[in-house]
Design an enzyme around this catalytic site. Structure first.
Site, PDB file in Angstrom:
ATOM      1  N   CYS A   1      19.525  -3.053  21.165  1.00  0.00           N
ATOM      2  CA  CYS A   1      20.537  -2.972  20.796  1.00  0.00           C
ATOM      3  C   CYS A   1      21.807  -4.103  21.248  1.00  0.00           C
ATOM      4  CB  CYS A   1      21.212  -1.576  21.270  1.00  0.00           C
ATOM      5  SG  CYS A   1      23.135  -1.237  20.789  1.00  0.00           S
TER       6      CYS A   1
ATOM      7  N   THR B   1       4.638   8.949  -7.500  1.00  0.00           N
ATOM      8  CA  THR B   1       5.005   9.827  -5.981  1.00  0.00           C
ATOM      9  C   THR B   1       3.898  11.041  -5.921  1.00  0.00           C
ATOM     10  OG1 THR B   1       5.959  11.422  -5.261  1.00  0.00           O
ATOM     11  CG2 THR B   1       6.432  11.230  -7.298  1.00  0.00           C
ATOM     12  N   SER B   2       3.482  11.497  -4.697  1.00  0.00           N
ATOM     13  CA  SER B   2       2.311  12.478  -4.605  1.00  0.00           C
ATOM     14  C   SER B   2       3.250  14.072  -4.114  1.00  0.00           C
ATOM     15  CB  SER B   2       1.525  12.634  -3.239  1.00  0.00           C
ATOM     16  OG  SER B   2       2.489  12.324  -2.005  1.00  0.00           O
TER      17      SER B   2
ATOM     18  N   CYS C   1      21.280   1.169  15.650  1.00  0.00           N
ATOM     19  CA  CYS C   1      20.636   1.579  17.412  1.00  0.00           C
ATOM     20  C   CYS C   1      20.422   2.989  17.246  1.00  0.00           C
ATOM     21  CB  CYS C   1      21.924   0.992  18.602  1.00  0.00           C
ATOM     22  SG  CYS C   1      20.693   2.198  20.588  1.00  0.00           S
TER      23      CYS C   1
ATOM     24  N   CYS D   1      23.140   4.422  20.474  1.00  0.00           N
ATOM     25  CA  CYS D   1      24.317   4.912  20.400  1.00  0.00           C
ATOM     26  C   CYS D   1      24.569   4.424  18.742  1.00  0.00           C
ATOM     27  CB  CYS D   1      25.127   3.328  20.869  1.00  0.00           C
ATOM     28  SG  CYS D   1      24.902   1.103  20.664  1.00  0.00           S
TER      29      CYS D   1
ATOM     30  N   CYS E   1      23.840  -1.196  26.752  1.00  0.00           N
ATOM     31  CA  CYS E   1      22.998  -0.505  25.562  1.00  0.00           C
ATOM     32  C   CYS E   1      21.640  -0.193  25.852  1.00  0.00           C
ATOM     33  CB  CYS E   1      23.495   0.231  24.149  1.00  0.00           C
ATOM     34  SG  CYS E   1      22.624   1.137  23.351  1.00  0.00           S
TER      35      CYS E   1
ATOM     36  N   PRO F   1       0.818  -1.441  -0.007  1.00  0.00           N
ATOM     37  CA  PRO F   1      -0.094   0.222   0.446  1.00  0.00           C
ATOM     38  C   PRO F   1       1.126   0.912  -0.070  1.00  0.00           C
ATOM     39  CG  PRO F   1      -0.209  -0.977   1.721  1.00  0.00           C
ATOM     40  CD  PRO F   1       0.340  -2.245   1.416  1.00  0.00           C
ATOM     41  N   ASP F   2       0.323   2.484  -0.532  1.00  0.00           N
ATOM     42  CA  ASP F   2       0.915   3.682  -0.406  1.00  0.00           C
ATOM     43  C   ASP F   2       0.095   4.218   0.837  1.00  0.00           C
ATOM     44  OD1 ASP F   2      -1.708   4.755  -1.150  1.00  0.00           O
ATOM     45  OD2 ASP F   2      -0.920   5.438  -3.111  1.00  0.00           O
ATOM     46  N   PHE F   3       1.024   5.830   0.750  1.00  0.00           N
ATOM     47  CA  PHE F   3       0.323   6.104   2.442  1.00  0.00           C
ATOM     48  C   PHE F   3      -0.391   7.257   1.712  1.00  0.00           C
ATOM     49  CE2 PHE F   3       4.988   7.531   4.037  1.00  0.00           C
ATOM     50  CZ  PHE F   3       4.845   6.308   4.390  1.00  0.00           C
ATOM     51  N   ARG F   4      -0.876   7.476   0.533  1.00  0.00           N
ATOM     52  CA  ARG F   4      -2.625   8.644   1.058  1.00  0.00           C
ATOM     53  C   ARG F   4      -3.106   7.543   0.286  1.00  0.00           C
ATOM     54  NH1 ARG F   4       2.987  11.088   1.158  1.00  0.00           N
ATOM     55  NH2 ARG F   4       2.513  11.881   3.360  1.00  0.00           N
TER      56      ARG F   4
ATOM     57  N   ASN G   1      11.163   5.296  -1.877  1.00  0.00           N
ATOM     58  CA  ASN G   1      10.455   3.942  -0.908  1.00  0.00           C
ATOM     59  C   ASN G   1      11.207   2.675  -0.569  1.00  0.00           C
ATOM     60  OD1 ASN G   1       8.230   4.377  -2.872  1.00  0.00           O
ATOM     61  ND2 ASN G   1       8.750   2.542  -4.837  1.00  0.00           N
ATOM     62  N   ILE G   2      11.368   2.214   0.528  1.00  0.00           N
ATOM     63  CA  ILE G   2      11.982   1.856   1.436  1.00  0.00           C
ATOM     64  C   ILE G   2      11.290   0.024   0.969  1.00  0.00           C
ATOM     65  CG2 ILE G   2      12.136   3.584   2.613  1.00  0.00           C
ATOM     66  CD1 ILE G   2       9.242   2.076   4.279  1.00  0.00           C
ATOM     67  N   ASP G   3      11.126  -0.029  -0.167  1.00  0.00           N
ATOM     68  CA  ASP G   3      10.591  -1.696   0.159  1.00  0.00           C
ATOM     69  C   ASP G   3      11.858  -2.607  -0.917  1.00  0.00           C
ATOM     70  OD1 ASP G   3      10.586  -0.949  -3.223  1.00  0.00           O
ATOM     71  OD2 ASP G   3       8.124  -0.350  -2.520  1.00  0.00           O
TER      72      ASP G   3
ATOM     73  N   HIS H   1      15.407   7.613   1.167  1.00  0.00           N
ATOM     74  CA  HIS H   1      14.287   7.846   2.718  1.00  0.00           C
ATOM     75  C   HIS H   1      15.201   6.328   3.038  1.00  0.00           C
ATOM     76  CE1 HIS H   1      11.360  10.320   1.214  1.00  0.00           C
ATOM     77  NE2 HIS H   1      11.822  10.634   1.541  1.00  0.00           N
TER      78      HIS H   1
HETATM   79  P1  CNA Z   1       2.544   9.096  -0.865  1.00  0.00           P
HETATM   80  O1  CNA Z   1       2.342  10.134  -1.239  1.00  0.00           O
HETATM   81  O2  CNA Z   1       1.192   7.594  -0.935  1.00  0.00           O
HETATM   82  O3  CNA Z   1       1.957   8.746  -2.591  1.00  0.00           O
HETATM   83  C1  CNA Z   1       2.047   8.240  -3.880  1.00  0.00           C
HETATM   84  C2  CNA Z   1       1.231   8.396  -5.776  1.00  0.00           C
HETATM   85  O4  CNA Z   1       0.902   7.399  -5.934  1.00  0.00           O
HETATM   86  C3  CNA Z   1       0.284   9.159  -5.126  1.00  0.00           C
HETATM   87  O5  CNA Z   1      -0.199  10.247  -6.230  1.00  0.00           O
HETATM   88  C4  CNA Z   1      -0.869   8.458  -6.121  1.00  0.00           C
HETATM   89  O6  CNA Z   1      -2.174   8.657  -6.672  1.00  0.00           O
HETATM   90  C5  CNA Z   1       0.297   7.383  -6.901  1.00  0.00           C
HETATM   91  N1  CNA Z   1      -0.434   6.104  -6.979  1.00  0.00           N
HETATM   92  C6  CNA Z   1      -0.905   4.695  -6.251  1.00  0.00           C
HETATM   93  N2  CNA Z   1      -1.354   4.044  -6.926  1.00  0.00           N
HETATM   94  C7  CNA Z   1      -0.868   3.984  -8.292  1.00  0.00           C
HETATM   95  C8  CNA Z   1      -0.568   3.587  -9.629  1.00  0.00           C
HETATM   96  N3  CNA Z   1      -0.411   1.763  -9.315  1.00  0.00           N
HETATM   97  N4  CNA Z   1      -0.539   3.992 -10.375  1.00  0.00           N
HETATM   98  C9  CNA Z   1       0.156   5.653 -10.667  1.00  0.00           C
HETATM   99  N5  CNA Z   1       0.312   6.310  -9.983  1.00  0.00           N
HETATM  100  C10 CNA Z   1      -0.426   5.774  -8.268  1.00  0.00           C
HETATM  101  O7  CNA Z   1       3.744   8.470  -1.507  1.00  0.00           O
HETATM  102  P2  CNA Z   1       5.045   8.971  -1.838  1.00  0.00           P
HETATM  103  O8  CNA Z   1       5.903   7.592  -2.500  1.00  0.00           O
HETATM  104  O9  CNA Z   1       4.567  10.298  -2.813  1.00  0.00           O
HETATM  105  O10 CNA Z   1       5.333   9.497  -0.451  1.00  0.00           O
HETATM  106  C11 CNA Z   1       6.429   8.967  -0.084  1.00  0.00           C
HETATM  107  C12 CNA Z   1       6.891   8.917   1.899  1.00  0.00           C
HETATM  108  C13 CNA Z   1       6.166   7.441   0.985  1.00  0.00           C
HETATM  109  C14 CNA Z   1       8.533   7.711   1.368  1.00  0.00           C
HETATM  110  O11 CNA Z   1       8.531   8.540   2.502  1.00  0.00           O
HETATM  111  C15 CNA Z   1       7.971   6.854   1.381  1.00  0.00           C
HETATM  112  O12 CNA Z   1       9.353   5.902   2.108  1.00  0.00           O
HETATM  113  C16 CNA Z   1       6.953   5.618   1.389  1.00  0.00           C
HETATM  114  N6  CNA Z   1       6.235   5.131   1.355  1.00  0.00           N
HETATM  115  C17 CNA Z   1       6.965   4.218   1.156  1.00  0.00           C
HETATM  116  C18 CNA Z   1       6.354   2.466   0.185  1.00  0.00           C
HETATM  117  C19 CNA Z   1       7.289   1.614  -0.454  1.00  0.00           C
HETATM  118  O13 CNA Z   1       8.414   1.030  -0.118  1.00  0.00           O
HETATM  119  N7  CNA Z   1       6.627   1.558  -1.178  1.00  0.00           N
HETATM  120  C20 CNA Z   1       5.103   2.485   0.404  1.00  0.00           C
HETATM  121  C21 CNA Z   1       4.498   2.972   0.799  1.00  0.00           C
HETATM  122  C22 CNA Z   1       4.465   3.993   1.199  1.00  0.00           C
END
Ligand code: CNA
Length: 280
Positions: free
Chosen positions: A170, A212-213, A146, A149, A175, A45-48, A119-121, A138
């Site tokens: 740790c 990305t948003s 830790c 330390c 520690c 899942p994404d964040f937003r 992304n952190i995946d 990120h």
């Molecule tokens: P965000 O803020 O959740 O935005 C995601 C964006 O992607 C939004 O604009 C969505 O509309 C768009 N979106 C979602 N699905 C799709 C799709 N299938 N195709 C095209 N667009 C899509 O995430 P950001 O990465 O902008 O925010 C930054 C944070 C989210 C970072 O610090 C990450 O570490 C963090 N994050 C990472 C992961 C991961 O590693 N996969 C998962 C969730 C959050």
């Protein structure tokens, strides 16, 4: 910008024109920026995003506010929600998408100057993008230490803790501080690699912004670093940041895998892309 404003560099504001630009050999230093949206099709899942995003689903953890799960002060007293989340997000549970594979294909063709990911995946690495071409802005789950330390913590022990959803402590004698993966929490410095490469986008000849948003700074400022006249292409469900405000911006709104496949079709790379994706 008025949609009728003619582009300076592209023949028109379209994916076809972007593909022609690449085929003409004018894009040899492509800079790619990615966010959680390129991994949602992998099942992360994404964040937003409403309903499916992590912020929406964190309500079950009873957090004071959703971002708290990535705040260091909250983590210090209450690491469990983060570790429950880490269990879900941990690398190894997911496979790269065709969008990840496309970035690997650009690298294979010698056209990728640098990938900046939020992304952190670790799915870019999993797709075969060489690590020297990736800036994990990120951080990632690849290493951990830790929070008191800074002593590093072994990978195998970390994997076991994450599997159980437990916060490790740790290993340094006396520690006992909490261990956290080297992913950047709110209020923490970004890794040195981000600042060491921050001028790279200024030298791009083509920029691809995907999933990305563009709400998290300083990452969100990177697309603005492109020189005027450098085409910038957005693959995203929605329009974000200042993308679309320049004459050579191309907006590909929709899911990024479809947009990327369209670009691959225009480039004549579609079979190669699908084969590479299948081989991952
Ligand atoms: P965000 O803020 O959740 O935005 C995601 C964006 O992607 C939004 O604009 C969505 O509309 C768009 N979106 C979602 N699905 C799709 C799709 N299938 N195709 C095209 N667009 C899509 O995430 P950001 O990465 O902008 O925010 C930054 C944070 C989210 C970072 O610090 C990450 O570490 C963090 N994050 C990472 C992961 C991961 O590693 N996969 C998962 C969730 C959050």
């Amino acid at each position: 910008i008025d949609p009728d404003t003619p582009p300076e560099t592209l023949s028109e504001r379209s994916l076809r024109a972007v593909a022609q630009f690449i085929k003409d050999g004018r894009a040899k230093r492509i800079v790619v920026m990615t966010g959680a949206g390129i991994s949602t099709a992998a099942g992360i899942p994404d964040f937003r995003s409403p309903k499916t995003g992590l912020y929406h689903n964190l309500s079950r953890f009873n957090l004071p506010h959703p971002e708290a799960v990535f705040e260091i002060d909250f983590f210090r007293t209450n690491p469990e929600p983060f570790y429950l989340l880490a269990k879900e997000l941990y690398p190894g549970n997911f496979s790269p998408t065709v969008s990840h594979a496309f970035i690997a294909l650009l690298a294979k063709k010698g056209l990728l100057r640098m990938l900046f990911t939020q992304n952190i995946d670790c799915l870019e690495r999993a797709a075969g993008v060489p690590s020297e071409k990736i800036v994990e802005a990120h951080g990632s789950f690849a290493t951990q230490r830790c929070i008191e330390c800074r002593t590093e913590f072994p990978d195998d022990l970390m994997r076991e803790h994450v599997k159980r959803g437990e916060a490790p402590r740790c290993i340094r004698k006396g520690c006992g501080g909490l261990v956290k993966p080297d992913i950047v929490f709110f209020g923490e410095q970004l890794p040195e690699a981000f600042y060491n490469n921050i001028s790279v986008p200024n030298t791009a000849d083509l920029m691809l912004v995907m999933g990305t948003s563009l709400l998290v700074h300083p990452f969100a400022g990177l697309p603005r670093r492109a020189q005027e006249g450098v085409p910038r292409v957005l693959f995203n469900l929605e329009r974000v940041g200042d993308m679309g405000s320049r004459a050579d911006d191309v907006l590909v709104l929709g899911d990024c895998d479809s947009g990327i496949r369209k670009l691959a079709d225009e480039l004549g790379w579609r079979d190669e892309l699908e084969a590479l994706w299948r081989s991952i």
